[in-house]
Design an enzyme around this catalytic site. Structure first.
Site, short mmCIF file in Angstrom:
data_model
loop_
_atom_site.label_atom_id
_atom_site.label_comp_id
_atom_site.label_asym_id
_atom_site.label_seq_id
_atom_site.Cartn_x
_atom_site.Cartn_y
_atom_site.Cartn_z
N ARG A 106 0.84 -1.22 0.08
CA ARG A 106 0.17 0.03 0.05
C ARG A 106 0.93 1.30 0.17
O ARG A 106 1.89 1.39 0.80
CB ARG A 106 -1.11 0.10 1.12
CG ARG A 106 -1.57 1.28 1.40
CD ARG A 106 -2.54 1.59 2.44
NE ARG A 106 -3.85 0.87 1.98
CZ ARG A 106 -4.90 1.25 2.62
NH1 ARG A 106 -5.04 2.21 3.40
NH2 ARG A 106 -6.16 0.66 2.25
N HIS A 133 -7.48 0.53 -6.50
CA HIS A 133 -7.60 -0.16 -5.14
C HIS A 133 -8.52 -1.41 -5.38
O HIS A 133 -9.46 -1.75 -5.01
CB HIS A 133 -8.43 0.69 -3.99
CG HIS A 133 -8.42 0.24 -2.68
ND1 HIS A 133 -7.46 -0.63 -2.35
CD2 HIS A 133 -9.04 0.74 -1.43
CE1 HIS A 133 -7.89 -0.97 -0.78
NE2 HIS A 133 -8.51 0.03 -0.48
N GLN A 136 -10.30 -3.73 -2.59
CA GLN A 136 -11.40 -3.06 -2.34
C GLN A 136 -12.56 -3.42 -3.29
O GLN A 136 -13.80 -3.67 -2.98
CB GLN A 136 -11.32 -1.76 -2.07
CG GLN A 136 -12.44 -0.97 -1.67
CD GLN A 136 -13.12 -0.86 -0.26
OE1 GLN A 136 -12.13 -0.74 0.55
NE2 GLN A 136 -14.11 -1.20 -0.20
N ASP A 229 -16.65 8.43 -1.24
CA ASP A 229 -15.25 8.00 -0.45
C ASP A 229 -14.96 9.45 -0.15
O ASP A 229 -15.53 10.46 -0.31
CB ASP A 229 -14.39 7.57 -1.65
CG ASP A 229 -13.10 7.41 -1.18
OD1 ASP A 229 -12.81 7.44 0.14
OD2 ASP A 229 -11.98 7.41 -1.74
N CYS A 270 -16.02 2.82 0.81
CA CYS A 270 -15.04 2.07 1.47
C CYS A 270 -14.65 2.13 2.77
O CYS A 270 -13.82 1.14 3.12
CB CYS A 270 -13.73 2.21 0.32
SG CYS A 270 -13.15 3.97 0.33
N ARG A 315 -13.78 -7.39 2.91
CA ARG A 315 -12.42 -7.02 2.61
C ARG A 315 -11.56 -8.54 3.12
O ARG A 315 -10.71 -8.87 2.33
CB ARG A 315 -11.95 -6.06 3.40
CG ARG A 315 -12.45 -4.75 2.98
CD ARG A 315 -12.30 -4.22 1.69
NE ARG A 315 -10.85 -4.31 1.18
CZ ARG A 315 -9.97 -3.55 1.58
NH1 ARG A 315 -10.19 -2.45 2.34
NH2 ARG A 315 -8.73 -3.90 1.12
N1 NVA Z 1 -9.50 7.58 -1.59
C1 NVA Z 1 -9.15 6.98 -0.04
C2 NVA Z 1 -9.35 5.55 -0.20
C3 NVA Z 1 -9.16 5.16 1.21
C4 NVA Z 1 -9.45 3.55 1.09
C5 NVA Z 1 -7.67 7.06 -0.20
O1 NVA Z 1 -6.98 7.18 -0.82
O2 NVA Z 1 -7.29 7.82 1.10
N1 CP Z 2 -11.02 0.82 2.78
C1 CP Z 2 -9.82 0.93 3.25
O1 CP Z 2 -8.81 0.45 2.38
O2 CP Z 2 -9.58 0.92 4.49
P1 CP Z 2 -8.15 1.00 5.13
O3 CP Z 2 -7.52 2.27 4.76
O4 CP Z 2 -8.49 1.11 6.68
O5 CP Z 2 -7.26 -0.08 4.91
#
Ligand code: NVA
Ligand code: CP
Length: 332
Positions: A106, A133, A136, A229, A270, A315
């Site tokens: 990540r 993602h 997800q 989101d 998400c 998830r």
């Molecule tokens: N768009 C958000 C998704 C988090 C799961 C981010 O990248 O922070």
């Molecule tokens: N939805 C998601 O990816 O959550 P986290 O940022 O908590 O992993």
């Protein structure tokens, strides 16, 4: 279906049949978990979990899934490893590939997870980049299928910043799976023309449609799924908040939006979500701009139409499926 040795970097790399296979496997694994049937066939295997950004769901899903399968896991957080500062991605990939059977990443650019995959020699799984993602997506599609019994023909409307990982990934997933994807937001937040064109290619094969609209009423009309989101994603600078709140407030998910969508409609997110002031950032923004919520009202978030916690649970089941399919050697 044989996905052994494959990376999981974006759903663009997977066919409709492969995605459906992963969803079916996820559903079987969920059933086993509920019944207490063990799937610990991976004793002696180990996975590395690299997180350059924060996480609750993705990290916990990978750790619980690995543990359920009998594997060891190592969490490498934003600090504490040599990666990036003293050691290149390429060298890190070659080191981890000698010790681990799979690597989750990540972080920031999609090019980083692609580079890891190029050099690791073991499957690499994208746990979120700026662009995509994909784990997800499997959880979201499983949740939608559980609710409606199908995916084909479902109208999913994404409201908010549709240029980033979630908007991009949902457009890819829907166009591969024969769904009707709508990005309902101001045009500065539409996905890139390049990705839209690619997805139109997938849609031509699957029967999906892609609509980009600024009009909330027609965009959300009779939708099956309303999705949003956060308006500012991890890694973005703090000074964009004011502009985002101003520009995206018309695309907040409210009761009116859900009523326009129709009785059958569900709400997905998400997570994490700014639906109240029980977080540091939510409170800060509340004090600065006089708002109680951001991308979704607390009323919608807490309503019976909201399936966000089913989605969060999924998830884990779907990430387990991704690991099993790509590591192979699973005894049914
Ligand atoms: N768009 C958000 C998704 C988090 C799961 C981010 O990248 O922070
Ligand atoms: N939805 C998601 O990816 O959550 P986290 O940022 O908590 O992993």
């Amino acid at each position: 279906m044989d996905l052994k040795g494959r990376n999981f970097l974006t759903l663009k790399d997977f066919s409709k049949e492969e995605i459906l296979y992963l969803l079916d496997l996820s559903a079987k694994l969920k059933d086993k978990k509920k019944k207490g049937i063990p799937v610990d066939y991976y004793k002696g295997k180990n996975v590395a979990l690299i997180f350059e950004k924060d996480s609750t769901r993705t990290r916990c899903a990978f750790e619980v899934a690995a543990h359920d399968m009998g594997m060891g896991s190592t969490y490498l957080g934003p600090t504490g490893s040599q990666m990036g500062k003293k050691e290149s991605i390429e060298d890190t990939a070659r080191v981890l590939g000698r010790m681990y059977d799979g690597i989750e990443y990540r972080g920031f650019g999609q090019s980083i997870v692609e580079e890891l995959a190029q050099y690791a020699g073991v499957p690499v799984w994208n746990g979120l980049t700026n662009e995509f993602h994909p784990t997800q997506m499997l959880a979201d599609m499983l949740t939608i299928r559980e609710q409606f019994g199908r995916l084909e023909g479902i109208k999913l409307v994404y409201m908010g910043d549709a240029r980033y990982n979630m908007g991009n990934s949902l457009m890819v997933a829907c166009s591969k799976l024969g769904m009707h994807f709508v990005a309902c937001t101001t045009k500065d937040y539409f996905p890139s023309q390049e990705l839209v064109e690619q997805c139109k290619g997938y849609a031509a094969e699957s029967g999906a449609t892609i609509t980009l609209t600024e009009d909330v009423e027609s965009g959300t009309k009779d939708a099956d799924v309303i999705y949003t989101d956060v308006w500012v994603s991890m890694g973005e600078p703090d000074d964009v908040w004011e502009k985002r709140i101003r520009e995206l407030t018309p695309y907040k998910v409210t009761k009116k939006v859900m009523e326009n969508a129709g009785e059958q409609a569900i709400f997905l997110h998400c997570l994490p979500a700014f639906h109240d002031q029980k977080t540091t950032i939510g409170k800060q923004m509340g004090d600065r701009f006089g708002i109680e919520d951001m991308e979704v009202t607390d009323e919608v978030f807490e309503s019976v139409q909201s399936k966000v916690f089913d989605e969060a649970e999924n998830r884990m089941h779907t990430i387990k499926a991704v690991m099993i399919a790509t590591l192979g050697e699973f005894e049914e």
